[in-house]
Design an enzyme around this catalytic site. Structure first.
Site, PDB file in Angstrom:
ATOM      1  N   ASP A   1       0.691  -1.341  -0.033  1.00  0.00           N
ATOM      2  CA  ASP A   1      -0.124   0.062  -0.027  1.00  0.00           C
ATOM      3  C   ASP A   1       0.648   1.075   0.016  1.00  0.00           C
ATOM      4  OD1 ASP A   1      -2.217  -1.360  -0.131  1.00  0.00           O
ATOM      5  OD2 ASP A   1      -2.487  -1.507   2.129  1.00  0.00           O
TER       6      ASP A   1
ATOM      7  N   TYR B   1       6.802  -8.383   9.006  1.00  0.00           N
ATOM      8  CA  TYR B   1       6.368  -7.063   9.132  1.00  0.00           C
ATOM      9  C   TYR B   1       6.589  -6.516  10.532  1.00  0.00           C
ATOM     10  CZ  TYR B   1       3.639  -7.617   4.729  1.00  0.00           C
ATOM     11  OH  TYR B   1       3.419  -7.912   3.469  1.00  0.00           O
TER      12      TYR B   1
ATOM     13  N   ASP C   1      -6.706   1.105   8.540  1.00  0.00           N
ATOM     14  CA  ASP C   1      -5.643   1.568   8.797  1.00  0.00           C
ATOM     15  C   ASP C   1      -5.921   3.018   9.380  1.00  0.00           C
ATOM     16  OD1 ASP C   1      -5.996   3.122   6.537  1.00  0.00           O
ATOM     17  OD2 ASP C   1      -4.566   1.945   5.388  1.00  0.00           O
TER      18      ASP C   1
ATOM     19  N   ARG D   1      -3.356  -5.145   8.457  1.00  0.00           N
ATOM     20  CA  ARG D   1      -4.522  -4.263   8.766  1.00  0.00           C
ATOM     21  C   ARG D   1      -5.935  -5.058   9.659  1.00  0.00           C
ATOM     22  NH1 ARG D   1      -6.816  -1.787   3.638  1.00  0.00           N
ATOM     23  NH2 ARG D   1      -5.776  -3.235   2.538  1.00  0.00           N
TER      24      ARG D   1
END
Length: 303
Positions: free
Chosen positions: A38, A66, A80, A179
């Site tokens: 993203d 992550y 988010d 998310r």
């Protein structure tokens, strides 16, 4: 130009933006990314150049790592920090370290996720975010993903406030929405939540330490130092067993023939045949012929 370029994607750019800019910098059209990040996310994004685009799907399918900041306070339309608030709880909240660790443990292993409406998952040939932007909601497919590790990166014993945030590290399978995971962590703690920030620190065998920014790549191209950022296809295949091609099977391998199953394919989903360390073919178990294997990818043109 053939190989893998370990790019550090900066915030504010789409993965397609990176590909567009690299085509100009490298003066080549055959450039492909290995999984969408993203615009609001920075991190490791391996880019395939030339013949290496043939294994882009292998890199896309590889596990990812992550680091994220979870915010316990509100849910949003995008799950988010950039989305509009859907639900908010402004009460004072207090969690012990043990409570947060228990929530993380409950979401480790194989779990189910429903992709967010603002995502690139396709339903009836149309991406979910296209429905979302049109104000439409459609039924989304629930799918199974795997969280291999879910680690709390904070030392505190108590987490308190109207908005509680904490950092986590996630090692996960392809298809995981961090998310959505942040929302699920909030649900496990009994409150609305969203992902406040996200960085991808590893993708398959590629880590932050061997990545370059677009600006660094442009400088190296100007200096004629492409070898500094371009890694061979073999680097991306290093997780699979390698077999040197011997004279007795040379003709069959070079012709891409179906062969009797190698014992290594009972323990691995892929294996690499090559010459003097250079990959020539990737073999997999034959999907319809029991006890046989077939080439999945071949690289006869690589230097």
């Amino acid at each position: 130009m053939n190989g893998i370029l370990p790019l550090w994607k900066e915030r504010g750019m789409t993965s397609h933006d990176c590909v567009f800019k690299l085509r100009k910098i490298l003066r080549t059209k055959k450039v492909g990314h290995t999984g969408t990040l993203d615009p609001g996310v920075e991190g490791v994004l391996p880019i395939c150049i030339g013949q290496a685009t043939r294994i882009a799907e292998y890199l896309t399918d590889a596990g990812k790592t992550y680091e994220a900041i979870v915010s316990i306070s509100r849910t949003t339309t995008t799950e988010d920090a950039e989305g509009e608030t859907v639900e908010q709880n402004a009460d004072f909240k207090s969690f012990t370290r043990a409570e947060i660790l228990a929530a993380l443990a409950s979401l480790t292993g194989e779990i189910e996720q429903t992709p967010p409406m603002f995502s690139a998952v396709k339903v009836n040939g149309k991406k979910l975010y296209e429905y979302a932007r049109a104000g439409q909601t459609v039924e989304r497919p629930t799918r199974k993903i795997t969280i291999y590790e879910l680690e709390l990166l904070e030392d505190a014993e108590k987490f308190e406030g109207e908005e509680v945030t904490f950092s986590i590290r996630i090692k996960c399978s392809k298809g995981t929405y961090i998310r959505t995971l942040a929302v699920q962590i909030g649900e496990a703690l009994g409150y609305p939540a969203h992902m406040h920030e996200l960085v991808r620190t590893a993708s398959g065998t590629f880590t932050k330490d061997n990545c370059f920014t677009l600006a660094e790549i442009a400088d190296m191209v100007d200096a004629g130092e492409q070898e500094k950022f371009l890694l061979p296809v073999e680097y991306a295949l290093s997780n699979y067993p390698y077999i040197e091609i011997t004279p007795d099977i040379e003709k069959q391998i070079f012709n891409g023939q179906v062969l009797p199953m190698h014992a290594l394919l009972k323990e691995h989903d892929k294996m690499v045949y090559g010459v003097e360390g250079r990959a020539f073919a990737v073999y997999i178990a034959h999907p319809t012929k029991s006890g046989q294997m077939k080439p999945d990818k071949m690289f006869p043109e690589l230097d």
